[in-house]
Design an enzyme around this catalytic site. Structure first.
Site, short mmCIF file in Angstrom:
data_model
loop_
_atom_site.label_atom_id
_atom_site.label_comp_id
_atom_site.label_asym_id
_atom_site.label_seq_id
_atom_site.Cartn_x
_atom_site.Cartn_y
_atom_site.Cartn_z
N HIS A 180 0.72 -1.26 0.03
CA HIS A 180 0.09 -0.11 -0.10
C HIS A 180 1.00 1.23 -0.01
O HIS A 180 2.02 1.20 0.35
CB HIS A 180 -0.95 0.04 1.12
CG HIS A 180 -1.82 -0.84 1.13
ND1 HIS A 180 -1.59 -2.37 2.03
CD2 HIS A 180 -3.06 -1.20 0.76
CE1 HIS A 180 -2.74 -3.12 1.84
NE2 HIS A 180 -3.64 -2.52 0.91
N HIS A 181 0.20 2.29 -0.25
CA HIS A 181 0.95 3.67 -0.28
C HIS A 181 1.16 4.22 0.91
O HIS A 181 0.37 4.17 1.86
CB HIS A 181 0.12 4.60 -1.39
CG HIS A 181 0.66 5.99 -1.05
ND1 HIS A 181 0.09 7.17 -1.04
CD2 HIS A 181 2.03 6.35 -1.32
CE1 HIS A 181 0.95 8.21 -1.01
NE2 HIS A 181 2.09 7.66 -1.49
N GLY A 182 2.54 4.65 1.22
CA GLY A 182 2.82 5.20 2.58
C GLY A 182 2.21 6.66 2.72
O GLY A 182 2.94 7.54 2.97
N THR A 211 -4.20 7.31 -2.77
CA THR A 211 -3.08 8.06 -3.10
C THR A 211 -1.63 7.26 -3.57
O THR A 211 -1.64 6.23 -3.60
CB THR A 211 -2.88 9.03 -2.02
OG1 THR A 211 -2.44 7.84 -0.80
CG2 THR A 211 -3.90 9.94 -1.69
N ASN A 228 6.87 8.75 -5.90
CA ASN A 228 5.78 7.42 -5.72
C ASN A 228 6.22 6.73 -7.22
O ASN A 228 6.32 6.92 -8.08
CB ASN A 228 4.34 8.02 -5.98
CG ASN A 228 4.18 8.55 -4.42
OD1 ASN A 228 3.94 7.80 -3.62
ND2 ASN A 228 4.05 10.06 -4.39
#
Ligand code: VJV
Ligand code: CA
Ligand code: ZN
Length: 380
Positions: A180-182, A211, A228
């Site tokens: 998952h995105h941090g 996000t 990202n």
């Protein structure tokens, strides 16, 4: 210390409070703290305690949690119980983002202060120079926000750690290989050039937390200091390792962090209950080994991971990588939790091949190009 040199091995410390594994999010909730006990049992079975310094950290104090979180929110965590929840208005529960992902369970505050305390204990050993590498597998809870929990994370031990590292370190790099995105960590340091956040994650605009597109790059002074790497389902060992190294080498060389925090979420493995990547344990571990090879002080944290037997295999393997030891493929039969690893009792079961790789060469090349383009704007 100099990594990979024969003159000096890194000093590694392991920070674990066994109480953390005793909490339950509720029936069928995918987050299972007992995976931390499985991990610790593997570390013991392989006698990795002979290599490193072991610490049983105290809980984080309320004051320590308030270094990032809002007092209203911490007061709420401290006083809420499952019984009180039943009598609370939906509005109040919604205000604090309580629901299926982040339920109120018995001991919610104790649980949160225990895992945060372990990260704080670890960073203190790094700051004092007692450790070159400090490990807390119960930490890495990257979604928690200043005012609310999110995605199974109640307090953000990573943000708390980085805030403290910044007292002595001019530049901290955060690397997040959870599926998952941090988002919580990125958001907390979005405006500063002293923390570079880098997250590799599944992204399609919908997948939690939504996000992490390649064009979220930071704002103001922080412009270009958020990186990202959005990926699609089924990424395999070779493409992930290749992309990881191609991106991290120039980022580290250019940013010159004086300390690195790596979040090692295990939900990027193949066969994860919530996952959709195809990584084997060795490939995930290769990313940790690669970062270690730069010889920069490291705080190593856990994160997601929803197939407990594989989470614990991974984190035990990564503990061995950080200690420069090679482990037997067959898990020693030393503790009763050994039964969890049958029928093969292997440390490296094959986890890939279940999901189609939707990341074309062309797609990965374009993501790499965009990130390296962003790097050209870093001024130093
Ligand atoms: O996708 C979401 C949010 C929903 C609303 C809530 N329902 C339960 C699920 C869909 C939109 N949340 C994600 C959160 C993932 C958090 C990942 C955390 C980490 O790994 O990055 C770091 C520790 C999500 N995905 C799957 C579930 N929630 C999920 C939650 C459950 C569940 C099954 C799946 C909660 C309770 C129960 N089952 C019983
Ligand atoms: Ca990630
Ligand atoms: Zn995750």
């Amino acid at each position: 210390y100099l990594a990979n040199s024969t003159s000096k091995l890194p000093n590694v410390s392991y920070h674990y409070n066994p109480q953390v594994s005793q909490y339950h999010f509720g029936p069928h909730h995918p987050m299972k703290p007992f995976r931390l006990m499985l991990t610790d049992h593997l570390v013991i079975s392989y006698k990795l305690y002979e290599q490193m310094d072991l610490y049983t950290p105290r809980r984080a104090t309320k004051e320590e949690l308030l270094e990032f979180h809002a007092e209203d929110y911490i007061d709420f965590l401290q006083t809420i119980t499952p019984e009180k929840t039943l009598k609370m208005s939906d509005q109040k529960l919604a205000q604090f983002n309580i629901g299926d992902d982040c339920p109120v369970f018995d001991g919610i505050y104790d649980y949160s202060s225990i895992y945060a305390g372990a990260s704080l204990d670890a960073l203190r050993k790094l700051i004092s120079g007692m450790s070159d590498i400090a490990i807390n597998w119960s930490g890495g809870l990257h979604h928690a926000k200043k005012f609310e929990p999110s995605g199974f994370c109640y307090v953000n031990d990573i943000v708390l750690s980085i805030i403290n590292l910044l007292r002595v370190h001019p530049r901290v790099m955060y690397i997040d290989i959870d599926l998952h995105h941090g988002d919580g960590v990125q958001e907390a340091f979005y405006l500063t050039d002293r923390v570079m956040t880098v997250s590799f994650h599944k992204y399609n605009g919908e997948f939690f937390p939504g996000t992490g597109s390649v064009d979220e790059t930071g704002l103001g002074k922080g412009k270009n200091y958020a990186v990202n790497v959005p990926l699609k389902d089924g990424i395999d060992d070779d493409s992930y390792i290749r992309l990881f190294k191609l991106i991290m080498e120039p980022l580290i060389t250019k940013f010159q962090p004086t300390c690195i925090v790596q979040q090692c979420g295990a939900d990027s493995l193949g066969y994860d209950r919530l996952g959709c990547f195809n990584l084997n344990i060795r490939a995930h571990g290769e990313c940790v080994k690669y970062i270690k090879s730069f010889g920069i002080p490291m705080l190593v944290l856990g994160g997601g991971g929803y197939t407990p037997r594989n989470v614990s295999r991974l984190w035990c393997y990564e503990t061995s990588v950080l200690n420069d030891v090679t482990l037997d493929h067959t898990i020693p039969n030393y503790l009763p939790t050994h039964d969890w690893f049958g029928p093969d009792y292997s440390l490296h079961p094959q986890l890939d091949g279940r999901i189609d790789n939707k990341n074309s060469k062309k797609y990965l090349e374009s993501v790499k190009q965009e990130v390296l383009e962003q790097l050209r704007y870093l001024t130093y």
